[in-house]
Design a protein around this motif. Structure first.
Motif, PDB file in Angstrom:
ATOM      1  N   THR A   1       0.841  -1.204   0.000  1.00 53.14           N
ATOM      2  CA  THR A   1       0.000   0.000   0.000  1.00 53.14           C
ATOM      3  C   THR A   1       0.873   1.250   0.000  1.00 53.14           C
ATOM      4  OG1 THR A   1      -0.193  -0.216   2.393  1.00 53.14           O
ATOM      5  CG2 THR A   1      -2.016  -1.044   1.094  1.00 53.14           C
ATOM      6  N   ARG A   2       2.017   1.166   0.649  1.00 52.62           N
ATOM      7  CA  ARG A   2       2.941   2.303   0.660  1.00 52.62           C
ATOM      8  C   ARG A   2       3.474   2.569  -0.744  1.00 52.62           C
ATOM      9  NH1 ARG A   2       8.842   1.037   0.206  1.00 52.62           N
ATOM     10  NH2 ARG A   2       9.938   2.787   1.111  1.00 52.62           N
ATOM     11  N   ALA A   3       3.833   1.507  -1.476  1.00 54.01           N
ATOM     12  CA  ALA A   3       4.343   1.698  -2.839  1.00 54.01           C
ATOM     13  C   ALA A   3       3.247   2.284  -3.727  1.00 54.01           C
ATOM     14  CB  ALA A   3       4.841   0.364  -3.401  1.00 54.01           C
TER      15      ALA A   3
ATOM     16  N   GLY B   1       9.045  -3.227  -3.242  1.00 56.85           N
ATOM     17  CA  GLY B   1       9.831  -2.133  -2.685  1.00 56.85           C
ATOM     18  C   GLY B   1      10.069  -1.065  -3.726  1.00 56.85           C
ATOM     19  N   ARG B   2      10.778  -0.047  -3.320  1.00 54.71           N
ATOM     20  CA  ARG B   2      11.114   1.027  -4.248  1.00 54.71           C
ATOM     21  C   ARG B   2      11.845   0.523  -5.496  1.00 54.71           C
ATOM     22  NH1 ARG B   2      14.194   5.239  -0.704  1.00 54.71           N
ATOM     23  NH2 ARG B   2      14.399   3.464   0.740  1.00 54.71           N
ATOM     24  N   PRO B   3      12.652  -0.551  -5.399  1.00 57.41           N
ATOM     25  CA  PRO B   3      13.317  -1.018  -6.624  1.00 57.41           C
ATOM     26  C   PRO B   3      12.336  -1.352  -7.760  1.00 57.41           C
ATOM     27  CG  PRO B   3      14.388  -1.968  -4.714  1.00 57.41           C
ATOM     28  CD  PRO B   3      13.155  -1.268  -4.206  1.00 57.41           C
TER      29      PRO B   3
ATOM     30  N   ARG C   1      18.248   1.884 -11.699  1.00 61.38           N
ATOM     31  CA  ARG C   1      17.731   1.962 -10.324  1.00 61.38           C
ATOM     32  C   ARG C   1      18.476   3.014  -9.525  1.00 61.38           C
ATOM     33  NH1 ARG C   1      16.545  -4.132  -7.813  1.00 61.38           N
ATOM     34  NH2 ARG C   1      14.825  -4.682  -9.228  1.00 61.38           N
ATOM     35  N   ASN C   2      19.763   3.080  -9.734  1.00 64.89           N
ATOM     36  CA  ASN C   2      20.579   3.999  -8.952  1.00 64.89           C
ATOM     37  C   ASN C   2      20.145   5.446  -9.160  1.00 64.89           C
ATOM     38  OD1 ASN C   2      22.633   4.186  -7.034  1.00 64.89           O
ATOM     39  ND2 ASN C   2      24.080   4.863  -8.600  1.00 64.89           N
ATOM     40  N   GLU C   3      19.888   5.811 -10.414  1.00 61.57           N
ATOM     41  CA  GLU C   3      19.448   7.185 -10.693  1.00 61.57           C
ATOM     42  C   GLU C   3      18.075   7.436 -10.052  1.00 61.57           C
ATOM     43  OE1 GLU C   3      19.513   8.354 -14.864  1.00 61.57           O
ATOM     44  OE2 GLU C   3      18.217  10.073 -14.413  1.00 61.57           O
TER      45      GLU C   3
ATOM     46  N   TYR D   1      23.837  -9.156  -2.684  1.00 59.24           N
ATOM     47  CA  TYR D   1      23.622  -9.271  -4.143  1.00 59.24           C
ATOM     48  C   TYR D   1      22.142  -9.085  -4.493  1.00 59.24           C
ATOM     49  CZ  TYR D   1      23.688 -11.811  -8.660  1.00 59.24           C
ATOM     50  OH  TYR D   1      23.567 -12.205  -9.969  1.00 59.24           O
ATOM     51  N   HIS D   2      21.876  -8.286  -5.538  1.00 63.71           N
ATOM     52  CA  HIS D   2      20.504  -8.073  -6.030  1.00 63.71           C
ATOM     53  C   HIS D   2      20.412  -8.362  -7.532  1.00 63.71           C
ATOM     54  CE1 HIS D   2      19.739  -5.973  -2.209  1.00 63.71           C
ATOM     55  NE2 HIS D   2      18.473  -5.802  -2.525  1.00 63.71           N
ATOM     56  N   GLY D   3      21.270  -9.253  -8.059  1.00 65.37           N
ATOM     57  CA  GLY D   3      21.275  -9.484  -9.510  1.00 65.37           C
ATOM     58  C   GLY D   3      21.735  -8.219 -10.220  1.00 65.37           C
TER      59      GLY D   3
HETATM   60  P1  AMP Z   1      12.418   0.039   0.262  1.00 67.69           P
HETATM   61  O1  AMP Z   1      12.667  -1.148   1.140  1.00 67.69           O
HETATM   62  O2  AMP Z   1      11.213  -0.138  -0.594  1.00 67.69           O
HETATM   63  O3  AMP Z   1      12.386   1.341   1.016  1.00 67.69           O
HETATM   64  O4  AMP Z   1      13.646   0.141  -0.734  1.00 67.69           O
HETATM   65  C1  AMP Z   1      14.934  -0.076  -0.253  1.00 67.69           C
HETATM   66  C2  AMP Z   1      15.595  -1.177  -1.076  1.00 67.69           C
HETATM   67  O5  AMP Z   1      16.066  -0.594  -2.273  1.00 67.69           O
HETATM   68  C3  AMP Z   1      16.795  -1.799  -0.386  1.00 67.69           C
HETATM   69  O6  AMP Z   1      16.503  -3.120  -0.041  1.00 67.69           O
HETATM   70  C4  AMP Z   1      17.880  -1.805  -1.407  1.00 67.69           C
HETATM   71  O7  AMP Z   1      18.184  -3.113  -1.813  1.00 67.69           O
HETATM   72  C5  AMP Z   1      17.341  -1.076  -2.606  1.00 67.69           C
HETATM   73  N1  AMP Z   1      18.191   0.079  -2.943  1.00 67.69           N
HETATM   74  C6  AMP Z   1      18.533   1.106  -2.148  1.00 67.69           C
HETATM   75  N2  AMP Z   1      19.324   1.987  -2.801  1.00 67.69           N
HETATM   76  C7  AMP Z   1      19.506   1.479  -4.045  1.00 67.69           C
HETATM   77  C8  AMP Z   1      20.224   1.895  -5.203  1.00 67.69           C
HETATM   78  N3  AMP Z   1      20.908   3.029  -5.217  1.00 67.69           N
HETATM   79  N4  AMP Z   1      20.166   1.110  -6.294  1.00 67.69           N
HETATM   80  C9  AMP Z   1      19.467  -0.032  -6.305  1.00 67.69           C
HETATM   81  N5  AMP Z   1      18.761  -0.479  -5.249  1.00 67.69           N
HETATM   82  C10 AMP Z   1      18.775   0.259  -4.135  1.00 67.69           C
END
Ligand code: AMP
Ligand code: FE
Ligand code: FE
Ligand code: ZN
Length: 295
Positions: A107-109, A138-140, A155-157, A253-255
């Motif tokens: 819901t937050r996303a 998540g935000r990713p 993602r970084n940007e 690691y996140h792929g």
């Molecule tokens: P959230 O948990 O939805 O607030 O998002 C945070 C998640 O985003 C973390 O688990 C990180 O793995 C990922 N994250 C944070 N900063 C970055 C970045 N610069 N690039 C890619 N993924 C990131």
């Protein structure tokens, strides 16, 4: 002979697309084998749904597998991550608490995407299309939708701007205090390790919070992680010595979702042995090993 191979690298913090990694659990394990690792833990955010697939892949690839989760917690609004190894999946309260966090993340996303959608052409369905069914959102995943639209390059940007916690669209989600998470992990027979304590947002760990976590039963700290700078590593080593904590090192690691490479940081075998000795919720899965007979 049973046990993990102490001579091969050990990486105890990885993510699959069951949360915000970009590979399936089996593909994470295949990549770990290709990277020459001997033991790997899968630690998706707030879920253990990837364990069975990762465990099966580890078996066929000859890797030892340590089941884990990365529990999202919060101290005064600051995000704190607690790794939980070898927890029992039958523990109802742990399961329910993680499910509540996952639902709150969803819901937050959705709220964040609604706000971002006022200024940029993205919709909730596009974010959902970037994630697997049932994955911890998540935000990713929002970042991936922004990338697909060409609004950001990667993602970084996205994290440096639109998704930054001060970027104007950030929303928090509900999460328990790490003290509660550590207690739950312990009750579920697991071993708790404070993830990347030096990451930004660590503001929440000042003022005696660390001591409270240790008193609640914190077992270890992840010292070797790219987000801990040298200054924090020295501090953390002092704390680990003072409280006799387990010390780990891992890649996170996140792929393709992050530059972190499998095995870029690793854990000493003696430290993994301490985790295994303390955990009772789920057994680690050891690769078959043979020792050559003495000559
Ligand atoms: P959230 O948990 O939805 O607030 O998002 C945070 C998640 O985003 C973390 O688990 C990180 O793995 C990922 N994250 C944070 N900063 C970055 C970045 N610069 N690039 C890619 N993924 C990131
Ligand atoms: Fe993540
Ligand atoms: Fe984390
Ligand atoms: Zn992580």
């Amino acid at each position: 002979m049973t046990g993990f191979d102490p001579r091969s690298p050990i990486d105890l913090h990885t993510h699959s697309n069951v949360s915000d990694g970009t590979q399936s659990p089996a593909a994470v394990v295949r990549s770990a084998a290709e990277a020459g690792l001997g033991t790997i833990a899968l630690t998706d955010h707030d879920t253990w749904e990837g364990w069975d697939a990762a465990g099966a892949a580890a078996k066929s690839r000859g890797l030892s597998f340590i089941p884990g989760v990365e529990f999202s917690t919060q101290v005064d609004g600051a995000s704190v991550h607690v790794l939980g190894y070898l927890v029992d999946r039958q523990h109802e309260e742990l399961g329910t608490t993680m499910r509540n966090v996952r639902e709150s993340r969803l819901t937050r996303a959705e709220r964040m995407v609604e706000a971002i959608g006022m200024d940029f052409p993205i919709s909730w369905s596009e974010v959902l299309a970037e994630s697997e069914d049932g994955a911890t959102i998540g935000r990713p995943h929002i970042a991936d939708a922004l990338v697909r639209r060409g609004i950001v390059a990667d993602r970084n940007e996205a994290f440096a701007g639109i998704l930054h916690w001060q970027g104007g669209y950030y929303q928090p989600h509900h999460a328990p205090h790490p003290v509660a998470a550590i207690r739950l992990i312990k009750e579920a027979g697991g071993v708790s390790v404070l993830a990347h304590p030096g990451s930004r947002g660590r503001g929440g760990l000042r003022d005696g919070v660390f001591e409270r976590l240790v008193e609640a039963g914190l077992d270890g700290v992840e010292i070797y992680h790219r987000e801990n700078d040298e200054f924090n590593r020295v501090l953390l080593h002092d704390l680990a010595r003072e409280w006799d904590l387990i010390v780990t090192g891992s890649s996170d690691y996140h792929g393709l979702g992050k530059p972190n490479r499998l095995g870029e940081n690793t854990t000493e075998p003696e430290q993994l042995q301490r985790i295994i000795d303390r955990g009772s919720g789920t057994a680690p899965q050891f690769a078959e090993r043979s020792i050559s007979p003495p000559q």
